[in-house]
Design a protein around this motif. Structure first.
Motif, PDB file in Angstrom:
ATOM      1  N   VAL A  17       0.843  -1.190   0.000  1.00 24.31           N
ATOM      2  CA  VAL A  17       0.000   0.000   0.000  1.00 24.31           C
ATOM      3  C   VAL A  17       0.882   1.245   0.000  1.00 24.31           C
ATOM      4  CG1 VAL A  17      -1.747   1.284   1.287  1.00 24.31           C
ATOM      5  CG2 VAL A  17      -1.818  -1.213   1.250  1.00 24.31           C
ATOM      6  N   ILE A  18       0.553   2.162  -0.899  1.00 26.87           N
ATOM      7  CA  ILE A  18       1.227   3.457  -0.959  1.00 26.87           C
ATOM      8  C   ILE A  18       0.187   4.502  -0.584  1.00 26.87           C
ATOM      9  CG2 ILE A  18       2.508   5.078  -2.403  1.00 26.87           C
ATOM     10  CD1 ILE A  18       3.858   2.306  -1.975  1.00 26.87           C
ATOM     11  N   LEU A  19       0.496   5.304   0.413  1.00 24.09           N
ATOM     12  CA  LEU A  19      -0.417   6.312   0.938  1.00 24.09           C
ATOM     13  C   LEU A  19       0.253   7.675   0.835  1.00 24.09           C
ATOM     14  CD1 LEU A  19      -2.904   7.233   2.691  1.00 24.09           C
ATOM     15  CD2 LEU A  19      -1.478   6.708   4.674  1.00 24.09           C
ATOM     16  N   ASN A  20      -0.453   8.643   0.291  1.00 20.15           N
ATOM     17  CA  ASN A  20       0.050  10.012   0.271  1.00 20.15           C
ATOM     18  C   ASN A  20      -0.507  10.719   1.496  1.00 20.15           C
ATOM     19  OD1 ASN A  20       0.741  12.650  -0.082  1.00 20.15           O
ATOM     20  ND2 ASN A  20      -0.042  12.827  -2.167  1.00 20.15           N
ATOM     21  N   SER A  21       0.289  10.809   2.532  1.00 21.03           N
ATOM     22  CA  SER A  21      -0.151  11.462   3.766  1.00 21.03           C
ATOM     23  C   SER A  21       0.219  12.935   3.782  1.00 21.03           C
ATOM     24  CB  SER A  21       0.453  10.749   4.980  1.00 21.03           C
ATOM     25  OG  SER A  21       1.861  10.810   4.919  1.00 21.03           O
ATOM     26  N   GLY A  22       0.754  13.427   2.677  1.00 17.27           N
ATOM     27  CA  GLY A  22       1.130  14.832   2.584  1.00 17.27           C
ATOM     28  C   GLY A  22      -0.055  15.737   2.322  1.00 17.27           C
ATOM     29  N   SER A  23       0.233  17.010   2.173  1.00 16.90           N
ATOM     30  CA  SER A  23      -0.833  17.993   1.984  1.00 16.90           C
ATOM     31  C   SER A  23      -1.038  18.392   0.524  1.00 16.90           C
ATOM     32  CB  SER A  23      -0.534  19.248   2.816  1.00 16.90           C
ATOM     33  OG  SER A  23       0.726  19.794   2.425  1.00 16.90           O
ATOM     34  N   ILE A  24      -0.223  17.848  -0.385  1.00 14.34           N
ATOM     35  CA  ILE A  24      -0.391  18.115  -1.813  1.00 14.34           C
ATOM     36  C   ILE A  24      -0.256  16.808  -2.593  1.00 14.34           C
ATOM     37  CG2 ILE A  24       0.407  20.518  -1.682  1.00 14.34           C
ATOM     38  CD1 ILE A  24       3.113  19.542  -2.785  1.00 14.34           C
ATOM     39  N   PRO A  25      -0.766  16.742  -3.815  1.00 12.50           N
ATOM     40  CA  PRO A  25      -0.630  15.529  -4.622  1.00 12.50           C
ATOM     41  C   PRO A  25       0.843  15.200  -4.900  1.00 12.50           C
ATOM     42  CG  PRO A  25      -2.306  16.964  -5.539  1.00 12.50           C
ATOM     43  CD  PRO A  25      -1.581  17.759  -4.483  1.00 12.50           C
ATOM     44  N   ARG A  66       1.427   7.607 -11.536  1.00  9.78           N
ATOM     45  CA  ARG A  66       1.480   8.938 -12.157  1.00  9.78           C
ATOM     46  C   ARG A  66       0.974  10.040 -11.254  1.00  9.78           C
ATOM     47  NH1 ARG A  66       5.393   8.742 -15.507  1.00  9.78           N
ATOM     48  NH2 ARG A  66       5.178   7.042 -16.962  1.00  9.78           N
ATOM     49  N   LEU A  67      -0.084   9.783 -10.484  1.00 12.90           N
ATOM     50  CA  LEU A  67      -0.637  10.817  -9.605  1.00 12.90           C
ATOM     51  C   LEU A  67      -1.320  10.149  -8.424  1.00 12.90           C
ATOM     52  CD1 LEU A  67      -1.284  13.869  -9.201  1.00 12.90           C
ATOM     53  CD2 LEU A  67      -3.424  13.444 -10.403  1.00 12.90           C
ATOM     54  N   LEU A  68      -1.010  10.645  -7.242  1.00  9.42           N
ATOM     55  CA  LEU A  68      -1.673  10.169  -6.028  1.00  9.42           C
ATOM     56  C   LEU A  68      -2.077  11.404  -5.235  1.00  9.42           C
ATOM     57  CD1 LEU A  68      -2.481   7.557  -4.579  1.00  9.42           C
ATOM     58  CD2 LEU A  68      -0.322   7.659  -3.335  1.00  9.42           C
ATOM     59  N   GLN A  69      -3.373  11.647  -5.180  1.00  6.54           N
ATOM     60  CA  GLN A  69      -3.886  12.827  -4.493  1.00  6.54           C
ATOM     61  C   GLN A  69      -3.550  12.760  -3.001  1.00  6.54           C
ATOM     62  OE1 GLN A  69      -5.237  15.476  -5.790  1.00  6.54           O
ATOM     63  NE2 GLN A  69      -5.579  14.746  -7.869  1.00  6.54           N
ATOM     64  N   ASN A  70      -3.450  13.926  -2.362  1.00 12.17           N
ATOM     65  CA  ASN A  70      -3.195  13.945  -0.922  1.00 12.17           C
ATOM     66  C   ASN A  70      -4.341  13.243  -0.205  1.00 12.17           C
ATOM     67  OD1 ASN A  70      -4.300  16.447  -2.067  1.00 12.17           O
ATOM     68  ND2 ASN A  70      -4.628  17.064   0.050  1.00 12.17           N
ATOM     69  N   GLY A  71      -3.985  12.392   0.721  1.00 10.01           N
ATOM     70  CA  GLY A  71      -4.961  11.598   1.463  1.00 10.01           C
ATOM     71  C   GLY A  71      -5.397  10.326   0.749  1.00 10.01           C
ATOM     72  N   ARG A  73      -4.771   6.607  -1.411  1.00  6.77           N
ATOM     73  CA  ARG A  73      -3.900   5.439  -1.335  1.00  6.77           C
ATOM     74  C   ARG A  73      -4.144   4.564  -2.547  1.00  6.77           C
ATOM     75  NH1 ARG A  73      -5.391   1.769   3.660  1.00  6.77           N
ATOM     76  NH2 ARG A  73      -5.052   0.009   2.338  1.00  6.77           N
ATOM     77  N   THR A  74      -3.145   3.785  -2.882  1.00 11.17           N
ATOM     78  CA  THR A  74      -3.260   2.790  -3.939  1.00 11.17           C
ATOM     79  C   THR A  74      -2.509   1.551  -3.470  1.00 11.17           C
ATOM     80  OG1 THR A  74      -3.045   2.395  -6.326  1.00 11.17           O
ATOM     81  CG2 THR A  74      -1.238   3.592  -5.254  1.00 11.17           C
ATOM     82  N   SER A  75      -2.796   0.422  -4.093  1.00 12.74           N
ATOM     83  CA  SER A  75      -2.144  -0.808  -3.646  1.00 12.74           C
ATOM     84  C   SER A  75      -1.984  -1.778  -4.802  1.00 12.74           C
ATOM     85  CB  SER A  75      -2.952  -1.467  -2.522  1.00 12.74           C
ATOM     86  OG  SER A  75      -4.213  -1.869  -2.992  1.00 12.74           O
ATOM     87  N   CYS A  76      -1.173  -2.798  -4.562  1.00 13.53           N
ATOM     88  CA  CYS A  76      -1.006  -3.887  -5.522  1.00 13.53           C
ATOM     89  C   CYS A  76      -0.795  -5.182  -4.741  1.00 13.53           C
ATOM     90  CB  CYS A  76       0.172  -3.620  -6.462  1.00 13.53           C
ATOM     91  SG  CYS A  76       1.773  -3.534  -5.645  1.00 13.53           S
ATOM     92  N   SER A  77      -1.075  -6.303  -5.387  1.00 14.48           N
ATOM     93  CA  SER A  77      -0.831  -7.612  -4.770  1.00 14.48           C
ATOM     94  C   SER A  77       0.649  -7.738  -4.453  1.00 14.48           C
ATOM     95  CB  SER A  77      -1.249  -8.727  -5.719  1.00 14.48           C
ATOM     96  OG  SER A  77      -2.632  -8.672  -5.939  1.00 14.48           O
TER      97      SER A  77
END
Length: 143
Positions: A17-25, A66-71, A73-77
């Motif tokens: 799991v990749i999580l963007n916990s920052g305040s910008i994308p 390519r883009l992960l908005q702030n807040g 998450r995306t994941s892969c097996s």
């Protein structure tokens, strides 16, 4: 982070799991293994070439988020552990470091100085569930 996708009495399937916990994308996120020997040491007996191609694709140079908005998450097996060691892609509780590279929304490039440590552990039980106790890992974070 490594997160339990599904667990049962015979095995546990994982997601990365990749999580963007920052305040910008964040843009153009890449994941790099920083210690190939540690990665190889984390493999179980079921880590054949086909499974490596499937579950380590996230580390390929062509794999870019390519883009992960702030807040967001995306994941892969991300493989599995199994009660039968011959079927286990990972060794339970194994660890290896990765580097995360990405660009900020305004074009700044970031690469963490210290690697992030991934641990193959059941995320649904802080005591390790059916696989025994979880080792404590200290990870420092830079602001």
């Amino acid at each position: 982070m490594v997160e339990t996708h599904h667990g049962g009495t015979e095995g546990i399937a994982y997601d990365l799991v990749i999580l963007n916990s920052g305040s910008i994308p964040a843009k153009n996120i890449r994941l790099l293994v920083t210690d190939q020997a540690a990665l190889r040491a984390a493999f179980g007996a079921g880590a054949n070439d086909e499974n490596k191609g499937r579950w380590l694709a996230c580390f390929e140079p062509s794999s870019v988020i390519r883009l992960l908005q702030n807040g967001a998450r995306t994941s892969c097996s991300f493989g599995l552990t199994h009660r039968d060691p011959r079927q286990s892609f990972w060794i339970a509780q194994a660890e290896f470091p990765i580097q995360i590279e990405y660009e900020g929304w305004f074009g700044e490039k970031y690469r963490r100085d210290r690697p992030n440590m991934l641990q193959i552990a059941d995320s649904e039980s802080f005591t390790g569930g059916m696989w025994g106790p979880v080792k404590t890992v200290a990870v420092s974070r830079r602001a």
